[in-house]
Enzyme design. Structure first.
Site, mmCIF file in Angstrom:
data_model
loop_
_atom_site.group_PDB
_atom_site.id
_atom_site.type_symbol
_atom_site.label_atom_id
_atom_site.label_comp_id
_atom_site.label_asym_id
_atom_site.label_seq_id
_atom_site.Cartn_x
_atom_site.Cartn_y
_atom_site.Cartn_z
ATOM 1 N N LYS A 41 -0.677 4.814 4.565
ATOM 2 C CA LYS A 41 -1.484 3.832 5.295
ATOM 3 C C LYS A 41 -0.801 3.481 6.600
ATOM 4 O O LYS A 41 0.363 3.043 6.612
ATOM 5 C CB LYS A 41 -1.708 2.572 4.448
ATOM 6 N N HIS A 61 0.834 -1.200 0.000
ATOM 7 C CA HIS A 61 0.000 0.000 0.000
ATOM 8 C C HIS A 61 0.870 1.251 0.000
ATOM 9 O O HIS A 61 2.081 1.193 0.199
ATOM 10 C CB HIS A 61 -0.932 0.023 1.217
#
Length: 242
Positions: free
Chosen positions: A139, A135
């Protein structure tokens, strides 16, 4: 439909765009700077709230939605330790929540396929399973909520697995645990990979998101589905009929 948006980061902006494109009216947008709007008449007028905030704020946002009588679609991850108490409130008729670790239609088909694959591989102990998720650098939680959901799905189908674990510094995991590795790179929307490996061959299954739009569309579709439903706790599987 009247929609309230809670959390106005990258996802919140795309949710607003998709909601307006589908003809919905956004009655209020709430972020960390105007949380008092959760007690406003504008917020109470919403048919559904869509919540994509931060793990530390998700629970209070969901509870504020319950207090206001507004059903809420929540895609924030990293707060599942509070889910049992929220579930109890929903079961008592005190709120309506549709939560998912990922609202992408493709991801949820991916999850269903992996459930079936795990069921098949349960019969072949020579295959070991591992996972990786990638990600963007913004995040905060890891493994991702989607990775945890996928892992729980696989573990439920494979008798030789009793849970998942992030690898230790040396890459090792305890016996019977499904390893989930993670990486944070640039602005990657999300890549989830499941690998089944044996001495004979390797099978690799990957879902790679191209943008946040798929997540936002799924959340708006979930809001459309949730409007008018009885109080309770729902999942995206309920919406999709999986």
């Amino acid at each position: 439909m009247k929609i309230a948006i809670i959390g106005y980061g990258r996802m919140g902006h795309v949710v607003e765009e998709v909601a307006r494109e589908r003809g919905h009216h956004v009655v209020c947008i709430i972020d960390e700077h105007n949380t008092d709007m959760l007690e406003s008449a504008a917020f109470r007028s919403a048919d559904v709230a869509i919540e994509f905030s931060q793990p530390k704020a998700a629970l209070s946002n969901v509870l504020a939605s319950f207090t206001a009588g507004v059903p809420v679609v929540c895609g924030t991850t990293g707060w599942l330790e509070s889910m049992p108490s929220v579930r109890m409130m929903c079961e008592k008729g005190l709120g309506t929540l549709l939560w998912s670790s990922n609202f992408s239609i493709g991801v949820n088909v991916f999850k269903a396929v992996n459930r079936y694959m795990a069921h098949l591989f349960d019969k072949f102990p020579q295959y070991s399973c591992s996972m990786e998720e990638v990600h963007h650098i913004h995040k905060l939680d890891h493994p991702s909520g989607t990775a945890i959901t996928l892992a729980d799905t696989i573990v439920s189908e494979v008798g030789r697995l009793d849970g998942w674990q992030e690898p230790d510094a040396d890459g090792s995991v305890s016996a019977g645990r499904l390893p989930i590795d993670h990486r944070r790179e640039g602005e990657v929307p999300g890549i989830h990979t499941v690998v089944w490996d044996s001495e004979a061959d390797t099978l690799t299954f990957t879902h790679s998101a191209k943008s946040r739009r798929g997540f936002a569309l799924g959340a708006v579709l979930a809001a459309e589905w949730l409007k008018g439903r009885p109080t309770g706790l729902y999942t995206i599987d309920d919406m999709l009929g999986f």
